[in-house]
Design an enzyme around this catalytic site. Sequence first.
Site, PDB file in Angstrom:
ATOM      1  N   SER A 554       0.828  -1.195   0.000  1.00 40.20           N
ATOM      2  CA  SER A 554       0.000   0.000   0.000  1.00 40.20           C
ATOM      3  C   SER A 554       0.870   1.256   0.000  1.00 40.20           C
ATOM      4  CB  SER A 554      -0.967  -0.025   1.185  1.00 40.20           C
ATOM      5  OG  SER A 554      -1.957   0.963   1.062  1.00 40.20           O
ATOM      6  N   ASP A 640     -10.231  -4.029  -4.378  1.00 39.39           N
ATOM      7  CA  ASP A 640      -9.544  -3.220  -3.370  1.00 39.39           C
ATOM      8  C   ASP A 640     -10.117  -1.804  -3.354  1.00 39.39           C
ATOM      9  OD1 ASP A 640      -7.802  -1.884  -1.710  1.00 39.39           O
ATOM     10  OD2 ASP A 640      -5.983  -2.583  -2.706  1.00 39.39           O
ATOM     11  N   HIS A 677      -7.559  -5.712   0.344  1.00 40.01           N
ATOM     12  CA  HIS A 677      -6.367  -4.875   0.223  1.00 40.01           C
ATOM     13  C   HIS A 677      -5.132  -5.584   0.759  1.00 40.01           C
ATOM     14  CE1 HIS A 677      -4.126  -1.138   0.070  1.00 40.01           C
ATOM     15  NE2 HIS A 677      -3.881  -1.179   1.355  1.00 40.01           N
TER      16      HIS A 677
END
Length: 720
Positions: A554, A640, A677
């Site tokens: 991320s 996501d 995610h």
Amino acid sequence: MADLRPSHAVPSPPVAARRDERYELHGDVREDPYAWLRSSGDEAVTAYLTAERSYYDSATRHLGPQVRTLSDEMTSRVPDADSSVSYRRVRFSYYTSTPSGSEYEQLCRRVYNPSADRDIESPGEHVLLDPAVVKGDSTYVDLGLTLVSPDERLLAYSVDLTGEEVFELRFRDLESGVDLADVVDRSYYGGAWSVDSSTFFYTVHNDMYRPFQVWRHRLGTDDAADVVVFEEPDERYEVEVRATRSGDVVEIVTANRDTTEVWLVDAHRPERAPICVEPRRGGVEYRCEHARTPAGDRLFVVTDDGAPEFRLMGAGLDTPGRAGWSEVLPEDPDERLLDVTAFAGHLVTTLRRGGLLMARAYRLGTDGGVEQPGVDIGAGLVVGSLELDHNERFDATSIRVVEESYTVPKTWYDVDLDTGERTLLHRQPAPNYDPEAYVSERVGFPSAGVDVPVTLVRRVETALDGRAPCLVYAYGAYESGYEPAFDPALVSLLDRGVVFAHAHVRGGGEGGRRWWLDGHLEHKQNTFTDLVAVADGLAAGLVDGSRIVTRGLSAGGLLQGAVFSQAPERWAGVIAEVPFVDVVTSMLDASVPLTANEWDEWGDPHRPADYAWMLAYSPYDNIPPAGRRPDLLVTGALHDPRVMVSEPAKWVAALRYTDPGWSPRCVFRVELGAGAHVGPSGRFARLRYEAEIYAWALERFGLLDDGPAGQSSRAARRWS
């Protein structure tokens, strides 16, 4: 390095179409030939993502034996069945139980006998909630919340079956085990019960996945009758709701990256309107906790108002505003005060000192303050973390804590709040694992005027003499401090002679508030500089500089994208998981989830200065020269909601186009079905995913094998 090309025939990598698209802003023109990949649901986009997944499967098929070996090893370190330490409320004790072979923990309870101070054993287990049953035919399940009502008759729980973080809120009668007719189709994380268990508060997020409302639901009524209690119109702010430890107050917090505002609801009278504690002031944060003290109902406020590393203030519940705050604990510049938890006779603060989490207990004074000095409660590990566990009883005189490190599995203790004396409760079982065979230690490397702390983990016999390969992990955003945690997957790398290095770069919270301030907005480049400096420091005699692989997810994936461009020659491989790499484009588009409320972390590129510093590091806008690139593994997920799958897809397409000869060394693992995610759900599914990632890294290290750790150790010696 050996030839890493698979021996079997692999199709050519996908080639994404290029379409004319350009943006002009602040006198600058940016070409964006892959903007069409942002059209989710478009057939051409779906076809391209499907082709990328097919190429990944083909290009990594030769790693299948290694993946199976790793997965089997990792699974062997996980107990087939397990139960947690129970935590007590009034009539029952609660715990989690993982049945043999199951992917998921069940929520269970036993009757508690207060006169004997123990649980009443009964045949079998009383299972309250089993995610394996809840998920039905889905391949994914996530529980957003599980909150037992104060009277212990009901359970509020929420379910996501796709990974999109859109939760269906449900309520279960715990006596019958049957769900009530009450269902809320869309909710988010966080919730709170009223004292009489008749009313539940929950958050709702909008189409941009911003939690912006708090709603009130009365049990036994249709959700169409639910009432909006609070709404935040400012798109830069997110809302959360929770009950204070006393249960008497429901706290609503609306916050951006450096400003908060708190509203309180009387949990005894849930229909009453919320009351604002103190109106928001830009750059001032505060959080509240309610306590019943000898001096009456008090609010304890953790705030950075006049204290960059935060201090503790107190106020009367009836007069909660800033004018009535008085200092309870002053700021300590060497400590970052994080939170406060209230009990009937004590306050417990959590804080970070020397980069590590710890707690401190204080007895409540007769004047509504605290008695000094407090009792420190720190991890008993050299490089470990300590966190508060479930502590449901407000009248408790001891608390439950859990500590662990990269080399020591979770261990639970009861800690006396007056003396700090510990009582061992439980050690997390880890079969086929000997913690004495591994070592964790903390080192530091200079970077642009600071020393960046690094946690090094290795087998005892793996020397730091410049010969071992190294996997570096880093995040560095949102003032988040990723704590040392035992991972049965990591052991498989360590057993093959790999050194693991967790770089605590700026932008994270390991060094306190200042560490974050020095690694975000216009200072974001420091995050990237720190990671390269750590790798250079490791390569200067501690590990093999030609065999360093770096990994992050991320915002940590952004970090990987940046160092891929800025220092391509440093890495044998880069693993960028769900990376936030199209920084400028995404932060210009408020129709993309999590944009406006992220401006205080990354900057607002509508402003010329912000645009300039973001454009300077955005990986999609800074493609490295051809011929100098390391191998690259990228991941993404179709569902996501945090990093749109278009970001890694566009980046991979641009990288492939600008270096066709290198293109086969870039693989894109896109999750086309249900998935979140942070990857798949389920304890074994997560390990299988880790096995894929580690197999790819081991190939970069030249350590592929098809047997247990002994064979891989011999491979490591061949590199000496």
